[in-house]
Design an enzyme around this catalytic site. Structure first.
Site, PDB file in Angstrom:
ATOM      1  CG  PHE A 172       9.373   5.992   4.397  1.00 48.66           C
ATOM      2  CD1 PHE A 172      10.735   5.907   4.158  1.00 48.66           C
ATOM      3  CD2 PHE A 172       8.879   7.143   4.970  1.00 48.66           C
ATOM      4  CE1 PHE A 172      11.590   6.948   4.494  1.00 48.66           C
ATOM      5  CE2 PHE A 172       9.719   8.194   5.314  1.00 48.66           C
ATOM      6  CZ  PHE A 172      11.081   8.098   5.070  1.00 48.66           C
ATOM      7  CD  GLU A 219      -4.622  -0.412   8.137  1.00 42.66           C
ATOM      8  OE1 GLU A 219      -3.908   0.595   8.324  1.00 42.66           O
ATOM      9  OE2 GLU A 219      -5.368  -0.529   7.152  1.00 42.66           O
ATOM     10  N   PRO A 255      -8.479   0.428  13.159  1.00 43.93           N
ATOM     11  CG  PRO A 255     -10.557   0.639  14.217  1.00 43.93           C
ATOM     12  CD  PRO A 255      -9.860   0.901  12.904  1.00 43.93           C
ATOM     13  CB  ILE A 278      -0.984   0.006   1.177  1.00 41.79           C
ATOM     14  CG1 ILE A 278      -1.946   1.197   1.066  1.00 41.79           C
ATOM     15  CG2 ILE A 278      -0.288  -0.067   2.516  1.00 41.79           C
ATOM     16  CD1 ILE A 278      -3.162   1.098   1.963  1.00 41.79           C
ATOM     17  CB  ALA A 279       1.929   3.358  -2.625  1.00 44.88           C
ATOM     18  CB  SER A 301       2.715  14.774   9.799  1.00 47.63           C
ATOM     19  OG  SER A 301       3.713  14.073  10.498  1.00 47.63           O
ATOM     20  N   GLY A 326       7.182  14.486   0.543  1.00 45.55           N
ATOM     21  CA  GLY A 326       6.680  15.737   1.117  1.00 45.55           C
ATOM     22  C   GLY A 326       5.358  15.608   1.829  1.00 45.55           C
ATOM     23  CB  ALA A 327       2.511  14.002   1.658  1.00 49.22           C
TER      24      ALA A 327
END
Length: 416
Positions: free
Chosen positions: A164, A252, A250, A131-132, A140, A137-138
């Site tokens: 990540f 996850e 929840p 899952i991406a 938080s 730059g994004a």
């Protein structure tokens, strides 16, 4: 019962699950021995063939419905897999992300055609999922996501960069969080599936070097005019991505607590074995009162955590686990995990600092637990808001990435 002497909860202590759990343990003994795990660490990725072997053994997609090849659409087999992986020190195999995080998005929100197309191949291991979400730059602020999916006839054209991403070097079916309408804020966010073997313009970047969890491929991904059919949109209409992500939080977050608790139990087990054998000043290390007190404290705290996690799992299966309670489990267990592993390492002395000893590797691997899945500071914000009866903030996150925060007003917008 293991080192914590906590009996299996009634929902897990049934013959069928016990047989499955034993089979999972044997599978990891045969296919994820310490030498295998070390090779994965050295290579920065788990062998691709393990996914196919796991599929043949019936370990993939176990919580998916039987009509697609799963075991019946419930959580307990996933719990057995997670616990066995933690107790046996199986590192880097992104099966939990594949099984219990990405596959449920397709199962819950996908069309029947999508389920028929992807779920059997997820179960066989032909497809490995990711899952991406997070971008350079994004993190938080998920509203800052720049990846776009623009309609062109009966296709979306996707452009953007992600980072990540767990399973990033291996995955060939990726759930991409993107803006189908950048002018609508949260209501313009959608989830679109990308089969990487079927498209042009998709590139994998670096397999990122991390403090721990070296055997897990965590990567940069690039989407350069990637064309996918509009039928790859999850859900019946655009703009439902935030709601879809929110509804899965929840489970996850509880998964992170379950994984952390399994590591705690393993850390205590290997430490108890070590201090019983190692001698200093003419006596076993376990005979020193300081050792006894440290391990007594750790066992007590871990027992409290296990009972709470079992309670949360029971709530999840009953459909009653709320986001705040899941946040409690995530932050409490991950904080405790780092604390107990650190205390155990101290009892190993200099040997604990050597990564050839499992406790040293656990020390490195544990640290990310307090960050991914929602940083623990954000978990406390969510919990604190319930004290005044306020609605929760929505925190959207990727298992091995950063934290994405959206305002309460944006949540309300998605629910209209």
């Amino acid at each position: 019962m293991g080192v914590l002497n906590v009996e299996k909860p009634a929902f897990m202590d049934i013959e069928e699950l016990n047989i499955f759990e034993a089979a999972v343990g044997r599978f990891f003994d045969d296919h994820a021995a310490p030498a295998d795990v070390q090779r994965w660490r050295d290579n920065g990725v788990v062998d691709r063939k393990l996914w196919n072997i796991a599929g043949e053994a019936g370990l993939l997609g176990v919580s998916l419905p039987e009509e697609y090849g799963g075991s019946g659409g419930e959580f307990r087999p996933e719990l057995a897999i997670m616990e066995q992986m933690g107790l046996k020190g199986v590192e880097g195999f992104g099966i939990t992300l594949h099984n219990a995080i990405v596959a449920p998005y397709i199962n819950h929100y996908g069309s029947e055609e999508q389920k028929q197309r992807w779920l059997p191949r997820i179960i066989s291991g032909e497809l490995v999922t990711a899952i991406a979400m997070t971008e350079p730059g994004a993190g938080s602020d998920l509203q800052g996501v720049k990846t776009t999916a623009k309609k062109d006839g009966n296709h979306y054209v996707i452009n953007g960069q992600k980072t990540f991403i767990t399973n990033g070097q291996t995955a060939n079916l990726i759930c991409v969080v993107c803006k189908t309408d950048p002018t609508l804020g949260s209501k313009g966010t959608s989830l679109i599936m990308v089969e990487t073997d079927e498209v042009e313009g998709f590139e994998r970047g670096r397999n990122l070097h991390k403090v721990g969890q070296e055997s897990q491929d965590t990567s940069e991904l690039f989407f350069n005019d990637v064309r996918v059919p509009t039928s790859n949109l999850l859900g019946a209409e655009e703009g439902k991505g935030f709601v879809q992500l929110m509804q899965q939080l929840p489970q996850e977050r509880l998964i992170i607590a379950i994984q952390g608790l399994a590591m705690i139990e393993r850390a205590l087990q290997v430490t108890i074995e070590y201090v019983k054998d190692r001698k200093a000043f003419g006596q076993r290390i376990i005979d020193f009162q300081n050792t006894q007190f440290k391990l007594a404290e750790a066992k007590t705290e871990a027992t409290v955590a296990k009972v709470f996690v079992n309670h949360c799992t029971d709530l999840l299966m009953a459909g009653k686990l709320d986001a705040a309670t899941a946040s409690m489990a995530k932050y409490w267990v991950s904080d405790l995990q780092c604390k107990i592993v650190d205390e155990c390492l101290q009892l190993f002395g200099g040997y604990g600092y050597m990564t050839e000893y499992p406790i040293g590797q656990m020390y490195k691997d544990a640290r990310i637990q307090r960050i991914y899945g929602g940083a623990n500071e954000i978990m406390k914000v969510l919990i604190a808001r319930t004290l005044a009866g306020e609605p929760e903030l929505l925190v959207l996150d990727e298992p091995n990435a950063g934290v994405d925060l959206i305002s309460q007003q944006a949540i309300a917008d998605t629910l209209e």
